[in-house]
Design an enzyme around this catalytic site. Structure first.
Site, PDB file in Angstrom:
ATOM      1  N   ASP A   9      35.944  36.956  38.581  1.00 50.51           N
ATOM      2  CA  ASP A   9      36.848  37.404  39.633  1.00 50.51           C
ATOM      3  C   ASP A   9      36.713  38.933  39.727  1.00 50.51           C
ATOM      4  O   ASP A   9      36.343  39.588  38.750  1.00 50.51           O
ATOM      5  CB  ASP A   9      38.276  37.012  39.244  1.00 50.51           C
ATOM      6  CG  ASP A   9      39.315  37.659  40.137  1.00 50.51           C
ATOM      7  OD1 ASP A   9      39.200  37.518  41.369  1.00 50.51           O
ATOM      8  OD2 ASP A   9      40.225  38.335  39.611  1.00 50.51           O
ATOM      9  N   ALA A  10      36.987  39.494  40.903  1.00 45.95           N
ATOM     10  CA  ALA A  10      36.823  40.952  41.070  1.00 45.95           C
ATOM     11  C   ALA A  10      38.128  41.722  40.850  1.00 45.95           C
ATOM     12  O   ALA A  10      38.254  42.513  39.907  1.00 45.95           O
ATOM     13  CB  ALA A  10      36.269  41.253  42.461  1.00 45.95           C
ATOM     14  N   TYR A  11      39.126  41.470  41.717  1.00 48.82           N
ATOM     15  CA  TYR A  11      40.334  42.302  41.746  1.00 48.82           C
ATOM     16  C   TYR A  11      41.278  41.970  40.588  1.00 48.82           C
ATOM     17  O   TYR A  11      41.829  40.878  40.530  1.00 48.82           O
ATOM     18  CB  TYR A  11      41.065  42.139  43.077  1.00 48.82           C
ATOM     19  CG  TYR A  11      40.203  42.504  44.263  1.00 48.82           C
ATOM     20  CD1 TYR A  11      39.847  43.830  44.498  1.00 48.82           C
ATOM     21  CD2 TYR A  11      39.714  41.521  45.121  1.00 48.82           C
ATOM     22  CE1 TYR A  11      39.043  44.172  45.575  1.00 48.82           C
ATOM     23  CE2 TYR A  11      38.906  41.858  46.208  1.00 48.82           C
ATOM     24  CZ  TYR A  11      38.577  43.178  46.423  1.00 48.82           C
ATOM     25  OH  TYR A  11      37.781  43.510  47.493  1.00 48.82           O
ATOM     26  N   ARG A  40      50.450  44.071  46.156  1.00 43.86           N
ATOM     27  CA  ARG A  40      49.659  43.021  45.519  1.00 43.86           C
ATOM     28  C   ARG A  40      50.302  41.645  45.699  1.00 43.86           C
ATOM     29  O   ARG A  40      49.640  40.667  46.022  1.00 43.86           O
ATOM     30  CB  ARG A  40      49.482  43.345  44.039  1.00 43.86           C
ATOM     31  CG  ARG A  40      48.766  42.262  43.231  1.00 43.86           C
ATOM     32  CD  ARG A  40      47.357  42.012  43.737  1.00 43.86           C
ATOM     33  NE  ARG A  40      46.604  41.131  42.837  1.00 43.86           N
ATOM     34  CZ  ARG A  40      45.443  40.586  43.160  1.00 43.86           C
ATOM     35  NH1 ARG A  40      44.880  40.798  44.348  1.00 43.86           N
ATOM     36  NH2 ARG A  40      44.812  39.819  42.296  1.00 43.86           N
ATOM     37  N   SER A 115      34.855  36.243  44.670  1.00 42.07           N
ATOM     38  CA  SER A 115      36.102  36.933  44.996  1.00 42.07           C
ATOM     39  C   SER A 115      36.642  36.560  46.362  1.00 42.07           C
ATOM     40  O   SER A 115      35.902  36.182  47.268  1.00 42.07           O
ATOM     41  CB  SER A 115      35.843  38.447  44.952  1.00 42.07           C
ATOM     42  OG  SER A 115      36.903  39.160  45.540  1.00 42.07           O
ATOM     43  N   ASN A 116      37.964  36.690  46.484  1.00 42.68           N
ATOM     44  CA  ASN A 116      38.635  36.545  47.779  1.00 42.68           C
ATOM     45  C   ASN A 116      38.270  37.674  48.741  1.00 42.68           C
ATOM     46  O   ASN A 116      38.506  37.565  49.943  1.00 42.68           O
ATOM     47  CB  ASN A 116      40.158  36.579  47.578  1.00 42.68           C
ATOM     48  CG  ASN A 116      40.741  35.207  47.248  1.00 42.68           C
ATOM     49  OD1 ASN A 116      40.095  34.185  47.467  1.00 42.68           O
ATOM     50  ND2 ASN A 116      41.966  35.200  46.747  1.00 42.68           N
TER      51      ASN A 116
END
Lengths: 248, 248
Positions: A9-11, A40, A115-116
């Site tokens: 995942d990125a964030y 967030r 990622s989203n």
């Protein structure tokens, strides 16, 4: 079992989304922390709500809309230049300190992001941080027009990397993402960055329940969704040994 | 255009979910408010996450799981009897004061609830409050095994009441629910129970940003989802006149 691919995942996992607080604090002194937290929460809510409503918009639109909401909610006025400066930080997020060494130590395996984030945001982020030299692929859920934790999103790993779920280790610090990946059938390592003890200690001091602690708590503690990640780690640097152990 | 049916969301719209705070405060002095807020946020998140993950569990399971999460997050221990006493309040929520008079004033139209609640929870709630004598139907999304704001959930109105979307007024205080109903094509009245001015006034006093105010703010202010309800009202008692005006 061989680990053919390690997918991140990125964030919040490779990139520290809390690092926007330096910019939001500069723009709105005293509000940096609370803006970051509300932004967030709303960003995530909007990914889930738009997915369910079948009104997909990409993550850059959602990130912008959730910032608009946050500032309105706090009765903060921003001029367009300030707004854009905050938004721009999302393309220049700080890496967690152990990312580069961890990826380098797993060189030889397929290493990727799922990622989203929109394709445009992710490409900029990966280039700006220099991660493009360490990753084999950066996969956005954009092409599926539905966000994690929809199974459609996780199915992109096999489609784009050719690694079956049982040959893949998915790594996320987001509890709901770890659960979604597990529900899909991936091997999952969840990064518990904030321990329950730290929350307990911070949140109750002389009956003071701090808002930032509470917002952080509801984003960092493992959710009650009837699913358990396979591994619970505290930093990315534990991964190379974990992968080796998983294979033995 | 004729308004054949007026359909209400249940939790937060007809029934005051904040009324659980009296029980949570009794069980955990000093924590009543924060438990209520975190519990609600997580309850909603779990409906959306389970819908997206295709791991449906009914609202009674989700309500229980989100309370478990909340108490764990706050490092609060409860014995089973206390836990059940809190859960039981969800079957005996207080009605907002203007509910009975508003429903009585619209007698003759189809009046119903469409809620994420399970059939069992809703039937108990409606019976315990005496609303069963004022409503024509209480519709749970249970049969669709997906929660609002999925269009599948809103489609139950026409299926069960025979009222087309354009003949239906949907009423909710939940911003995401008002948006979901609008996206589906219903006429929508959103109840703005907490004004932006009240939030602004409460949230910043001598630089103090109160956690309860912030949690309330992110649940009560209209979302940025690219959708606008047709009507914005402040109390249910405005509805009879609004329906008459809509028809004229």
């Amino acid at each position: 079992m061989t680990v053919k691919a390690v997918v991140f995942d990125a964030y919040g996992t490779l990139f520290d989304i809390q690092s926007v607080a330096s910019i939001t604090e500069q723009a709105f002194p005293g509000y940096g922390g609370i803006i970051t937290q509300i932004w967030r929460i709303k960003q995530l809510e909007y990914t889930w709500l738009r997915s369910l409503m079948r009104r997909y918009q990409d993550f850059s639109v959602i990130t912008r809309d959730s910032l608009t909401y946050t500032l309105r909610c706090l009765s903060l006025q921003s001029d367009p230049a300030v707004f854009e400066r905050i938004m721009d930080k999302y393309l220049h997020l700080d890496l967690y300190p152990d990312v580069r060494a961890t990826l380098a130590a797993m060189h030889g395996r397929k290493l990727a992001i799922l990622s989203n984030g929109s394709t445009g945001m992710l490409n900029a982020l990966v280039r700006n941080s220099g991660l493009d030299r360490l990753l084999n692929a950066t996969i956005s859920i954009d092409s599926k027009r539905i966000f994690k934790p929809s199974p459609d999103a996780y199915s992109l790993i096999e489609e784009q990397l050719g690694a079956a779920p049982e040959e893949t280790l998915f790594v996320s610090s987001n509890p709901w993402d770890a659960c979604g990946a597990k529900a899909f059938g991936l091997n999952v390592a969840w990064i518990e960055r904030v321990t329950p003890e730290a929350i307990a200690e911070a949140c109750v001091r002389n009956d003071l329940i701090a808002p930032l602690t509470m917002f952080k708590a509801i984003r960092t503690q493992m959710d009650e969704l009837g699913l358990e990640p396979d591994y619970r780690i505290h930093t990315l640097s534990e991964l190379p040994a974990l992968v080796a152990a998983h294979e033995s």
